[in-house]
Write an enzyme that holds these catalytic residues in place. Structure first.
Site, PDB file in Angstrom:
ATOM      1  N   MET A  36      32.313  47.288  73.327  1.00  0.00           N
ATOM      2  CA  MET A  36      32.629  46.271  72.037  1.00  0.00           C
ATOM      3  C   MET A  36      33.613  45.520  72.832  1.00  0.00           C
ATOM      4  O   MET A  36      34.510  45.804  73.601  1.00  0.00           O
ATOM      5  CB  MET A  36      33.454  47.279  70.810  1.00  0.00           C
ATOM      6  CG  MET A  36      33.375  46.314  69.743  1.00  0.00           C
ATOM      7  SD  MET A  36      34.686  45.454  69.267  1.00  0.00           S
ATOM      8  CE  MET A  36      36.079  46.547  69.511  1.00  0.00           C
ATOM      9  N   CYS A  37      33.739  44.092  72.484  1.00  0.00           N
ATOM     10  CA  CYS A  37      34.440  43.210  72.819  1.00  0.00           C
ATOM     11  C   CYS A  37      34.945  42.120  71.877  1.00  0.00           C
ATOM     12  O   CYS A  37      34.408  41.978  70.721  1.00  0.00           O
ATOM     13  CB  CYS A  37      33.887  42.408  73.929  1.00  0.00           C
ATOM     14  SG  CYS A  37      33.041  43.720  75.125  1.00  0.00           S
ATOM     15  N   GLY A  38      35.727  41.311  72.122  1.00  0.00           N
ATOM     16  CA  GLY A  38      36.175  40.064  71.490  1.00  0.00           C
ATOM     17  C   GLY A  38      35.908  39.028  72.214  1.00  0.00           C
ATOM     18  O   GLY A  38      36.171  38.995  73.507  1.00  0.00           O
ATOM     19  N   HIS A  93      37.276  39.621  75.854  1.00  0.00           N
ATOM     20  CA  HIS A  93      38.406  40.777  75.739  1.00  0.00           C
ATOM     21  C   HIS A  93      37.575  41.957  75.706  1.00  0.00           C
ATOM     22  O   HIS A  93      36.743  42.200  74.522  1.00  0.00           O
ATOM     23  CB  HIS A  93      39.140  40.518  74.812  1.00  0.00           C
ATOM     24  CG  HIS A  93      39.867  39.128  74.689  1.00  0.00           C
ATOM     25  ND1 HIS A  93      41.192  39.012  75.104  1.00  0.00           N
ATOM     26  CD2 HIS A  93      39.453  38.004  73.914  1.00  0.00           C
ATOM     27  CE1 HIS A  93      41.532  37.652  74.983  1.00  0.00           C
ATOM     28  NE2 HIS A  93      40.498  36.945  74.529  1.00  0.00           N
ATOM     29  N   ASN A  96      29.211  41.099  73.281  1.00  0.00           N
ATOM     30  CA  ASN A  96      29.930  42.040  72.488  1.00  0.00           C
ATOM     31  C   ASN A  96      28.572  42.952  71.617  1.00  0.00           C
ATOM     32  O   ASN A  96      28.095  42.554  70.661  1.00  0.00           O
ATOM     33  CB  ASN A  96      30.675  41.415  71.114  1.00  0.00           C
ATOM     34  CG  ASN A  96      31.183  42.392  70.242  1.00  0.00           C
ATOM     35  OD1 ASN A  96      31.592  43.487  70.608  1.00  0.00           O
ATOM     36  ND2 ASN A  96      31.457  41.948  68.888  1.00  0.00           N
TER      37      ASN A  96
END
Length: 636
Positions: free
Chosen positions: A1-3, A55, A79
């Site tokens: 999972m990412c930003g 991120h 993401n």
């Protein structure tokens, strides 16, 4: 999972970094605490500039910092989770795998074929350098958040981000609709000095609906505010993505009147576990239930095993009930959805690993004191809630009358006992998450309203706040009969959303059945999935992701949805039967087969009511009203 985030400007007069405030970067960083990078690119032959920001939360394979860039200047932000369609090895990272496949695509059709094959949640941003094209979008159900914004000025910036901050300005953020994937031709935009979007919509492989009609339907899902600034056009080749699920089977069995209840005896109208066992005596129904259980079991298996479980992971500073950390948590009310997910997770999570059951409760208003309740509170009560807002010990039994004994807490404790009976060897961490009104107001003001934004209703506020506190996982667990502080270290949070939407679980489905019959229910269920991206999933992804955790949705697995879509409504629910039996009937039967008991006949209780957050601050609001508590907050 990412930003993930991207900002594009077409004018050197506009400072690209001014389009992305530090507040946005900080919230993106909370989603991806393991790696943060930024990359600014300018094309030598184009008067535009692009900022890419990634991120990363490490969940699979080695840490892979984003954005990724190759030797040909292609750039990728991802993401998502690949659970099928594209092979990802146990030691591989799906971001790197996807980037490799994307850079091998030679045409628009190749890119569409790749994304059509994916199974799992995703949002992405991809700069294709050879064509000066910026691609982006969300998966078919919109399980990962992606927002967009375009400034009013001609030289304004076009922005994409996983999460933003609340804004009262005219340049509002909106959710990217999950109606397809989009492309911006930066070379053409630089020539016209304005942005335009090209859409590649989703289409069922078996549908005969013209692409133009599909495009018109997609236009209805795009924010009119955005379209005031940016034109949206259908791609010239009329190419489409292939939907990852089959369309809804709207067949109604006229012979039985479309209802299961018409062919069962009066005893089936009683709400009891024996009623469900009676249904399972029918060979056809038992076979169908087993097929459903198998496909849902596989969906849960993919979501609890696709996860890094290395020995070198950081430990949290709070005490744990086990020497082993939990890697998987369940948003847990003790209701049928969360019970089935927990029971199936138990089949695949390593036995020595705890499973965290996250149970949230909001302080209820103090009840009138019972006679004889004069004993002083103990330390245990002080842990549960502030002394001035809780009841005294019951004089007769010594039992605590907790101000957090809301419906979901009561059913949650009962559900825990059922799970312990199914597998007493498992360490089940029942995490009692208690929220006072003061803390609710503080955290809503500090961060939650930014995560719910751009949604803004009373219902969004109630559910968003409840999920934020639940997924944070800070509460108490019982250790040898004594409550101890605990914070869940699990990075994966399983949630039951999608069950009610597909299996007629809401009270509005019963109203629809009474007024319009099964045809109406079919239409309602079709609409439920069509709008789940804009109503629920983007918000839930932003709220859960704020803790550096990833939401995973077993009921929205593509195989699960395709199976349920293929089954006629009369096989999934029987709304002639009472609450606690008729709605989500096939799921209740599956739970019975799994060995669950009392929880199989619990009526639906929505999170906002079960946790008691609804009406906590106002008794006169409707769920669809704009929530003033979200609007009257200043940006920190």
């Amino acid at each position: 999972m990412c930003g993930i985030c991207c900002v594009v400007t077409l004018s050197s007069q506009h400072t690209i970094r001014s389009s992305l405030g530090e507040d946005v970067l900080r919230r993106l960083g909370r989603r991806g605490p393991d790696s943060s990078q930024q990359l600014v690119k300018t094309a030598p032959d184009l008067p535009c500039e692009c900022l890419f920001s990634g991120h990363v939360l490490r969940l699979r394979g080695p840490v892979t910092p984003q954005p990724l860039e190759d030797a040909h200047n292609n750039i990728f932000l991802w993401n998502g989770e690949i659970f099928g369609g594209v092979h990802v090895g146990d030691a591989e990272n799906d971001t790197a795998v996807m980037f490799h496949h994307l850079t091998s695509c030679r045409s628009e059709a190749d890119i569409l074929s790749l994304f059509s094959s994916l199974r799992g949640p995703w949002s992405f941003i991809y700069y294709q350098a050879s064509r000066h094209s910026l691609w982006f979008g969300r998966d078919y159900f919109g399980r990962r958040s992606l927002l967009w914004q375009c400034g009013n000025e001609v030289d304004g910036a076009f922005c994409l981000t996983s999460v933003s901050v609340y804004s009262e300005s005219s340049d509002q953020w909106q959710e990217v609709p999950a109606c397809g994937i989009f492309k911006i031709d930066l070379k053409a935009c630089a020539t016209t000095k304005s942005f335009s979007l090209t859409l590649f919509p989703w289409k069922y492989s078996c549908t005969e609906k013209p692409v133009e009609e599909i495009f018109i339907d997609a236009l209805d899902r795009v924010s009119k505010d955005l379209l005031n600034h940016i034109p949206l056009v259908l791609n010239e080749s009329k190419l489409c993505l292939r939907a990852p699920v089959v369309p809804l089977n709207k067949t109604i069995n006229e012979a039985s009147g479309g209802c299961l209840g018409s062919n069962v005896s009066n005893i089936t109208h009683m709400v009891s576990v024996e009623t469900l066992q009676g249904f399972l005596a029918e060979e056809h129904r038992k076979k169908l239930v087993c097929q459903f259980t198998d496909v849902l079991n596989e969906a849960v298996k993919r979501r609890v095993l696709s996860l890094f479980r290395g020995e070198g992971q950081k430990t949290r500073e709070v005490a744990r009930a086990s020497s082993r950390e939990a890697h998987v948590a369940v948003l847990f009310s003790g209701g049928i959805d969360s019970m089935v997910i927990a029971a199936l997770a138990d089949k695949h999570v390593p036995l020595g690993e705890p499973i965290d059951l996250l149970n949230v409760a909001f302080m209820v208003k103090e009840k009138a004191k019972q006679k004889g309740t004069t004993k002083k509170q103990t330390n245990r009560e002080d842990l549960l809630c502030p002394q001035e807002s809780c009841q005294d010990l019951d004089a007769k039994t010594g039992a605590h009358l907790s101000c957090f004994d809301v419906p979901d807490r009561i059913t949650g404790r009962a559900g825990l006992k059922e799970l312990e009976a199914i597998n007493p060897s498992r360490s089940w961490n029942f995490v009692e998450i208690n929220v006072t009104l003061e803390e609710l107001k503080t955290m809503r003001h500090r961060c939650i309203h930014h995560l719910i934004y751009p949604l803004d209703t009373v219902l969004d506020d109630s559910i968003g706040c409840a999920i934020w506190f639940a997924s944070r996982g800070e509460g108490f667990i019982s250790n040898q009969g004594e409550l101890k502080p605990y914070k869940s270290p699990a990075k994966v949070v399983l949630t039951g959303i999608g069950a009610d939407e597909q299996l007629a679980g809401y009270s509005r489905h019963r109203v629809c059945f009474r007024e319009h019959g099964l045809e109406g229910v079919n239409g309602a269920l079709e609409l439920e999935l069509d709008r789940i991206a804009s109503r629920n999933l983007g918000r839930d992804d932003r709220v859960i992701g704020d803790h550096g955790k990833e939401a995973r949705f077993p009921f929205l697995d593509e195989d699960v949805v395709s199976f349920l879509n293929s089954v006629p409504i009369s096989e999934k629910a029987d709304l002639t039967l009472p609450r606690g039996i008729g709605e989500k009937l096939i799921l209740r039967l599956a739970a019975t087969e799994l060995g669950l008991t009392a929880s199989t006949i619990l009526p639906k209780k929505a999170l906002q009511f079960g946790s008691r957050i609804a009406k906590l601050e106002s008794n006169s609001e409707k769920a669809s009203d704009t929530c003033s508590r979200l609007k009257l907050l200043s940006v920190d």
